[in-house]
Design an enzyme around this catalytic site. Structure first.
Site, PDB file in Angstrom:
ATOM      1  N   HIS A   1       0.829  -1.209   0.000  1.00 50.77           N
ATOM      2  CA  HIS A   1       0.000   0.000   0.000  1.00 50.77           C
ATOM      3  C   HIS A   1       0.862   1.257   0.000  1.00 50.77           C
ATOM      4  CE1 HIS A   1      -3.858  -2.070   1.704  1.00 50.77           C
ATOM      5  NE2 HIS A   1      -3.603  -2.386   0.447  1.00 50.77           N
TER       6      HIS A   1
ATOM      7  N   HIS B   1       1.147  -1.383   9.306  1.00 50.89           N
ATOM      8  CA  HIS B   1       2.448  -1.917   8.898  1.00 50.89           C
ATOM      9  C   HIS B   1       3.575  -1.508   9.862  1.00 50.89           C
ATOM     10  CE1 HIS B   1       0.371  -2.901   5.213  1.00 50.89           C
ATOM     11  NE2 HIS B   1       0.106  -1.622   4.990  1.00 50.89           N
TER      12      HIS B   1
END
Length: 292
Positions: A186, A244
């Site tokens: 992403h 993340h």
């Protein structure tokens, strides 16, 4: 006998109301047109500034490097902290599709209106094909890295049990978890889309400066791209704050920046490439012809 004047007065009032509504619609359309013209002019001037474009690269780097520090100062229960939030599902997961749709329309209009040549238009649109190949290739590379660096674990109440299964496919088929180094796809995609859109949209300032056709549809498509670029910046910030691990995000952004450099910063300047945005669209000035 008495109804004639009443009916006439009613018709006159209805005519005045329709005339008033017509004037109001014209005023609203004029205001919308003025705002569209002003907004597109200012956005084109902003994105077309070489200095601001260099600062934009610094901005993206600062977002990825220092943005995660904001996780200690924001509400962890906000909607943007959820993987299942609307923007994450509808936009981030389909970021390349949105980018191709909006940016493809803009490039198509700008190039064709400037040249009226299908071959030149197709050449410029091929940059999006290259971008799609970069996205697909990077995604496969990230999965390969995760496979090569991972191990298979089975969650237990006491902790994790390591299994000697050879690859992720067999591990997941057995109902276990595969844990490896996961580059943030992403962060990569949003960074790459931000750099790509800023590069493509910057050509509109030069397009306007040359007095080429710039009607309301083209200006509207341009502003939609500007809004999408702003959304990608916002969602990139949300991604680095809430999701993340730190190194996974930094590596993803670094790969996205490197992909932009290999294409827009290097290859597209070569004659055997799709060409940089704006290449071959604008007539060369007399001074340039004399100089050459």
């Amino acid at each position: 006998m008495e109804r004639g004047p009443t009916v006439g007065a009613g018709l006159g009032a209805g005519t005045r109301v329709r005339a008033l509504l017509g004037c109001l619609v014209k005023v609203l359309l004029w205001v919308a047109s003025a705002l569209l013209y002003f907004g597109s002019e200012q956005a084109a001037r902003l994105l077309g500034s070489p200095c601001l474009r260099r600062l934009y690269h610094a901005w993206l780097a600062a977002v990825v490097i220092f943005g995660p520090l904001l996780q200690f100062h924001v509400n962890s229960r906000t909607i943007f902290a959820s993987h299942g939030n609307f923007f994450n599902i509808k936009f981030v997961n389909s970021a390349w599709g949105w980018t191709c749709t909006f940016l493809g329309g803009f490039v198509l209009l700008v190039v064709f209106l400037a040249t009226r040549r299908v071959a030149v238009t197709a050449r410029h649109l091929s940059r999006l094909v290259v971008g799609a190949a970069v996205w697909r290739g990077a995604g496969r590379a990230f999965l390969l890295i995760e496979d090569l660096t991972g191990s298979c674990f089975e969650p237990l109440p006491q902790g994790l049990l390591l299994h000697e299964l050879p690859d992720r496919k067999s591990c997941l088929a057995a109902g276990h978890q595969w844990r490896g180094y996961t580059v943030s796809s992403h962060t990569f995609l949003l960074t790459f889309c931000c750099l790509l859109m800023a590069e493509e949209a910057a050509v509109f300032a030069k397009y306007l400066a040359h007095g080429l056709p710039a009607g309301a549809p083209l200006r509207l498509v341009f502003l939609l791209n500007v809004l999408l670029l702003g959304l990608w910046n916002f969602l990139l910030l949300c991604t680095v704050i809430y999701f993340h691990q730190y190194t996974h995000k930094v590596v993803g952004a670094a790969v996205g920046t490197f992909a932009w450099y290999l294409t827009y910063g290097s290859w597209y300047h070569q004659p055997w490439s799709p060409g940089i945005p704006g290449h071959g669209l604008f007539p060369r000035s007399r001074s340039m012809r004399k100089h050459n």
